[in-house]
Design a protein around this motif. Structure first.
Motif, short mmCIF file in Angstrom:
data_model
loop_
_atom_site.label_atom_id
_atom_site.label_comp_id
_atom_site.label_asym_id
_atom_site.label_seq_id
_atom_site.Cartn_x
_atom_site.Cartn_y
_atom_site.Cartn_z
N THR A 32 0.82 -1.21 0.00
CA THR A 32 0.00 0.00 0.00
C THR A 32 0.85 1.26 0.00
N VAL A 33 2.12 1.12 0.32
CA VAL A 33 2.97 2.31 0.43
C VAL A 33 3.80 2.46 -0.86
N PRO A 34 3.68 3.61 -1.52
CA PRO A 34 4.39 3.78 -2.78
C PRO A 34 5.85 4.13 -2.57
N ASP A 35 6.56 3.34 -1.78
CA ASP A 35 7.96 3.67 -1.51
C ASP A 35 8.73 2.38 -1.25
N THR A 36 10.06 2.51 -1.19
CA THR A 36 10.89 1.30 -1.08
C THR A 36 11.62 1.23 0.24
N TYR A 37 12.63 2.10 0.41
CA TYR A 37 13.45 2.06 1.62
C TYR A 37 13.29 3.35 2.40
N ASP A 38 13.47 3.26 3.72
CA ASP A 38 13.47 4.50 4.51
C ASP A 38 14.84 5.14 4.44
N ASP A 39 15.00 6.25 5.16
CA ASP A 39 16.25 7.01 5.05
C ASP A 39 17.46 6.22 5.49
N ASP A 40 17.24 5.21 6.36
CA ASP A 40 18.38 4.41 6.81
C ASP A 40 18.68 3.27 5.85
N GLY A 41 17.91 3.21 4.75
CA GLY A 41 18.13 2.12 3.79
C GLY A 41 17.49 0.83 4.25
N TYR A 42 16.46 0.95 5.08
CA TYR A 42 15.78 -0.23 5.61
C TYR A 42 14.44 -0.38 4.90
N PRO A 43 14.04 -1.61 4.50
CA PRO A 43 12.78 -1.77 3.75
C PRO A 43 11.58 -1.27 4.54
N ILE A 232 24.42 5.25 -4.22
CA ILE A 232 22.98 5.51 -4.37
C ILE A 232 22.30 4.26 -4.89
N ARG A 233 21.15 3.98 -4.32
CA ARG A 233 20.38 2.84 -4.78
C ARG A 233 19.62 3.20 -6.05
N ALA A 234 19.65 2.30 -7.03
CA ALA A 234 18.83 2.50 -8.23
C ALA A 234 17.83 1.37 -8.28
N GLU A 235 16.55 1.74 -8.43
CA GLU A 235 15.52 0.71 -8.41
C GLU A 235 15.29 0.14 -9.81
N ASP A 236 14.78 -1.05 -9.85
CA ASP A 236 14.43 -1.70 -11.10
C ASP A 236 13.26 -0.96 -11.75
N ASP A 237 13.20 -1.06 -13.10
CA ASP A 237 12.12 -0.38 -13.83
C ASP A 237 10.74 -0.83 -13.34
N LEU A 238 10.61 -2.11 -13.03
CA LEU A 238 9.32 -2.61 -12.57
C LEU A 238 8.93 -1.95 -11.26
#
Ligand SMILES: [Mg+2]
Ligand SMILES: [Zn+2]
Ligand SMILES: [Zn+2]
Lengths: 902, 82
Positions: A32-43, A232-238
């Protein structure tokens, strides 16, 4: 949890559409959350990298299965869509189903009788896909024409489909847009019993499942994020796409809950549809592709599968393998045709697993002590539990102590190992053959020149691949089925495809032609070189000045099987009368005496009796590829191993002769005496005059048109004929002055390389240049080059070249030649492209056919294609030049045996 | 039928012999190759040769073809509706 390798056989695969219930069932989390990791890099929990979807960070544990990165396979999640959206992949099917069914009651718009009739037809055709598809099309056509439902009587409206995902209902003047929810409602009303007629299935593909209400979220392992060097983390296109979907979905949800105006909701709904559409296929026509900040279009689901680098063609059909090597190839006439020279570096990298037995344990211990660095050594050992242990400086001694029966040693490639050798494009069976290894210095694969034709290889930088079979079964299979000698006869035309080439042929001719004699020293050397073992040399054929001399024919005979008998007319037979004499003698007497034969012997007619070459010189027809008669007979009557031996020996023998006698060709091979040059000039002059007379006759309207041709075409074809004849005549003259002492002529006449035409073009004249079989005509207005008068129909103005390569071309001639040469280049380019495409199509159409044990050719479902393989049940490779058997030869052989016994 | 020129196709030298199999022969064929009728190659009911023989869907047609290597070669095709 440790990943266990459980081996199971796949019985069948079924394709269907996921139902919303199934998607929810297999989901580990609702995202439900349109995001990936928090500021600490934690899912983030509930986000797209939620730990319940699996983990890709080392150190974290999956919250679904508890396993770590690398062991957890990943788990699906899901998104509950606020409003349903169309699945683009099914948009067309949805349209078809909507058109075929009633807008009120959902029944298919066919009468009960029609339904029954079609159901029967479906039962009959079972699983013939083509027919089924045709039938479904027919049903659709019939059903959509119905303006009134045959079941409930409700009137039907015309439907319009607007790509990619919009449906309109035309209610007279009014155009009504059907939102996905309305579409879904209609599809839900279709009863299960009508589904088969729509090509659907109640269990596997309910139509309403084509409208998405729940979207599966693929596991993170399928769309891992990558950390760039900058950290820097780069997310997959999907993942990017899924973020968009969730964001819009949430906005849509809040707007609906807040009771926002319909207009705003529909806008958001369309936006959600856009994101889901591009998530599935970012190359949907009519939809702008979703792009990265950089402007690069996103690679979404369909893009992962499609195309050359997609999952299917790139990863499933095109797998990469271990235990293989690739390098440049170069020739080695000294190795056998079934050997391959492998560079030491390659041999030390590629390994063969060898099981430890009481017989080889000492040998293997030595190899382990040598280790990976010293040849012959070993790189790994495998213990009885299947653990691979790298052999190192430090553990060598311990490993040697530990090793016992039950272990396996991955030892270096050694002489005699069987390997598969391949050159692309692998167009036929002979493109991959098994060879035996010969480990050699330097860095190229070495192969015998006789196997160049099946691989279509040359040495201008060609590279080839080598594979090492890793099991005893694979090695045995390669040995029995794939070794080079088993492929000497091509299944394409039932003759040899592997055989002597170029110098092998010229050398054979120089050895065996009339008047070729060799001293004892020469004979001993050449036999030694060719690896022929003779107990004692035969009696010399003649003694001159006290020097013993053996004829080449006698030496050649030493390589032949002792009871081989064959006669044939070869390429050197120019005067049929000469050959007829000997042919008649043999056929009448069957066993003529040696003296009788010597009297009529000629280079043009080969007669071998009981392994003795009595008449004729060796040329391409003896052991060349495609028409090597002697080679062919040896393969069939003495077996492939004998044929290999013969080919190995005869090519080496020919090479010895050609190198020691000396064989070269240079510009002076095309030297003609002044007299010949004058005769050729005269022929050309006459031809040009004839052409001039034809043109005059045409201009004076005296020319009679040939049947089916206009006057102009008649003139053209007559001129062409005159000019072609003049070139032939000139070639004739040239070859009169160039005899069998001319190396270029030897090569052309024996079939070693080139044609007489090539010699004509070098020494006499090039002749007419043509494009598409016509004299040159394109270029300037009414002329090819500006150096000629307009409408000049003469020979020289339209591409007739009177010079030879040796005398040199005039600038105009040079240009004509380039024009003609261009056609050849274009033709080859076009031909390869076309034949490659045809090859692909044929392979796709035929790859699953097989010959059953009852001799029928069938497809995988057992449908018969041929009742007998090839209509005659004959394996072309074991046929006689395509025919079943050579009855004549069998009769002659029997007769010979009878006669010899008396 | 529409107005068609009468043309006896079997008189043409390039048209091989066609024959409808009897029920017994059909059963024998099915037994010999261990097949269902649906596994036979098909021929359309509107094929000129089928029409000339007046064969119906479900019939099996034997075609006697000339072969350069095998002499004669028998081929069997099942008539299917359109
Ligand atoms: Mg090349
Ligand atoms: Zn897990
Ligand atoms: Zn209805």
């Amino acid at each position: 949890m440790i990943m266990q390798s459980i081996k199971r056989v796949i019985g069948s695969i079924e394709f269907g559409i996921l139902s919303p219930q199934e998607i929810r069932k297999m989901s580990a989390v609702e995202v439900t959350v349109p995001d990936t990791y928090d500021d600490d890099g934690y899912p983030i929990e509930g986000g797209l990298m939620d730990k319940r979807l699996g983990v890709i960070d080392p150190g974290l544990r999956c919250e679904t299965c508890g396993a770590r990165y690398g062991e957890c396979p990943g788990h699906f999640g899901h998104i509950e869509l606020a409003r349903p959206v169309i699945h683009v992949g099914f948009a067309k099917t949805i349209y078809r189903v909507l058109e075929s069914t009633c807008r009120e009651c959902g029944r298919i718009k066919l009468t009960d009788e029609e339904i029954e009739g079609y159901m029967k037809k479906f039962e009959l055709i079972e699983n013939r896909r083509k027919v089924r598809e045709k039938l479904i099309k027919e049903i659709h056509k019939k059903a959509k024409e119905r303006k009134v439902c045959p079941h409930c009587g409700a009137p039907q409206y015309e439907l319009k489909f607007e790509r990619p995902t919009i449906y309109w209902e035309i209610r007279g003047e009014e155009k009504h847009r059907m939102m996905p929810s309305e579409v879904r409602d209609r599809l839900e009303r279709i009863p299960d019993k009508d589904l088969p007629l729509l090509g659907l299935d109640r269990e596997k593909s309910r139509p309403e499942w084509m409208v998405l209400t729940v979207l599966p979220v693929p596991p993170v392992t399928v769309r891992p994020s990558i950390t760039l060097e900058s950290g820097i983390r780069a997310e997959d296109d999907l993942t990017h796409k899924l973020v968009d979907i969730i964001r819009i979905n949430n906005r849509l949800k809040t707007n609906i809950e807040a009771g926002a105006p319909q207009l705003i909701i529909e806008d958001l709904w369309d936006l959600l549809q856009y994101h889901v559409t591009t998530y599935i296929n970012n190359e949907t026509s009519g939809v702008p592709a979703a792009k990265h900040k950089s402007g690069r279009p996103l690679k979404t689901l369909a893009q992962r599968l499609k195309g050359k680098e997609g999952r299917f063609r790139g990863n499933l059909s095109g797998k990469r393998v271990n235990f293989s090597a690739r390098t440049v190839i170069s020739p080695d006439p000294m190795i056998s045709i079934n050997e391959v020279g492998v560079p030491m570096d390659v041999a030390m990298e590629l390994t063969v697993p060898e099981k430890v037995t009481e017989f080889n344990i000492e040998k293997l211990k030595k190899l382990i002590l040598n280790g990976p660095e010293k040849y012959p050594g070993a790189n790994y050992v495998i213990d009885p539990e299947g653990r691979r242990i790298r052999i190192m400086e430090t553990n060598r001694e311990t490993l040697v102590e530990m090793i016992d029966i039950g272990w396996t040693v991955e030892r270096h490639l050694m002489d005699g190992d069987i390997v598969l050798f391949n050159r692309q494009p692998s167009l036929h069976r002979m493109s991959i053959m098994a060879h035996r290894v010969r480990v050699m210095p330097y860095k190229t694969f070495r192969l015998n020149l006789a196997v160049c034709p099946p691989y279509n290889a040359d040495f201008d930088g060609d590279e080839m691949n080598l594979h090492v079979p890793q099991t005893e079964e694979a090695q045995a299979e390669a040995r029995i089925l794939m070794e080079v000698q088993n492929h000497i006869i091509s299944p394409r035309y039932g003759g040899p495809i592997i055989g002597g080439i170029q110098d092998h042929i010229s050398g054979g001719y120089l050895l065996t032609r009339e008047g070729a004699y060799f001293t004892r020293l020469e004979v001993e050397q050449m036999l030694m070189f060719a690896g022929v073992e003779v107990e004692e040399l035969p009696k010399p054929d003649k003694v001159e000045n006290g020097i013993e001399l053996w004829s080449g024919k006698t030496i050649f005979s030493l390589l032949l099987p002792k009871d081989l008998t064959i006669w044939y007319r070869n390429k050197l037979c120019e005067d049929p009368k000469e050959c007829e004499a000997i042919e008649k003698l043999i056929e009448e007497k069957l066993i003529p005496s040696k003296e009788e034969i010597r009297k009529v012997a000629t280079d043009g007619f080969v007669y071998i009796r009981n392994g003795k070459l009595l008449s004729g010189a060796i040329d391409k027809k003896a052991y060349g590829r495609e028409d090597g008669k002697i080679l062919d007979i040896i393969v069939r009557e003495y077996g492939v191993e004998r044929a290999r031996q013969f080919l190995d020996q005869v090519t080496k023998l020919a090479i010895w002769v050609i190198t020691h006698r000396g064989f070269t060709t240079a510009i002076d091979d095309e030297d003609l005496p002044q007299e010949a040059i004058e005769r050729i000039r005269e022929i050309i002059r006459e031809a040009e005059q004839k052409v001039q007379r034809l043109i005059e006759a045409y201009e004076n309207e005296e020319l009679e048109p040939l049947p089916g041709k206009t006057l102009e075409e008649t003139l053209e074809s007559k001129i062409m004929a005159v000019l072609a004849e003049s070139r032939d005549q000139a070639g004739e003259v040239a070859s009169q002055y160039l005899g069998m002492n001319n190396h270029a002529v030897i090569m052309a006449k024996t079939g070693a390389r080139g044609k007489i035409l090539n010699i004509t073009q070098m020494s006499a004249l090039l002749g007419q240049q043509s494009i598409r079989g016509k004299r040159l005509y394109r270029g300037y207005r009414d002329r090819v080059l500006a150096h000629f008068k307009r409408r000049d129909l003469g020979a020289r103005a339209k591409g007739f070249i009177i010079n030879s390569y040796k005398s040199g071309l005039t600038p105009a001639e040079y240009f004509f030649h380039a024009m003609g040469g261009r056609e050849g280049l274009v033709d080859t380019a076009v031909r390869t492209a076309q034949s490659g495409y045809m090859q692909r199509r044929l392979i796709n159409a035929l790859q699953d056919l097989k010959v059953d044990y009852d001799g029928t050719v069938r497809d995988p479902s057992g449908i018969i294609v041929q009742f007998k393989y090839g209509e005659d049940g004959i394996d072309p490779m074991r046929s006689w030049q395509g025919k079943t058997v050579d009855v004549d030869r069998i009769i002659v052989r029997t007769l010979l045996k009878l006669r010899e016994k008396g | 039928m529409t107005a068609k020129k009468e043309f006896a196709i079997f008189d043409h030298e390039l048209v091989p012999e066609h024959r409808v199999l009897s029920e017994e022969e059909k059963a024998e064929l099915v037994k010999k190759y261990k097949i269902k009728l649906s596994q036979l190659p098909q021929i359309k009911a509107d094929d000129p040769a089928v029409q000339a023989l007046d064969a119906k869907p479900g019939d099996v047609i034997e075609i006697k073809r000339k072969s350069p290597t095998a002499g004669v070669y028998y081929y069997y095709r099942i008539v299917v509706g359109d």
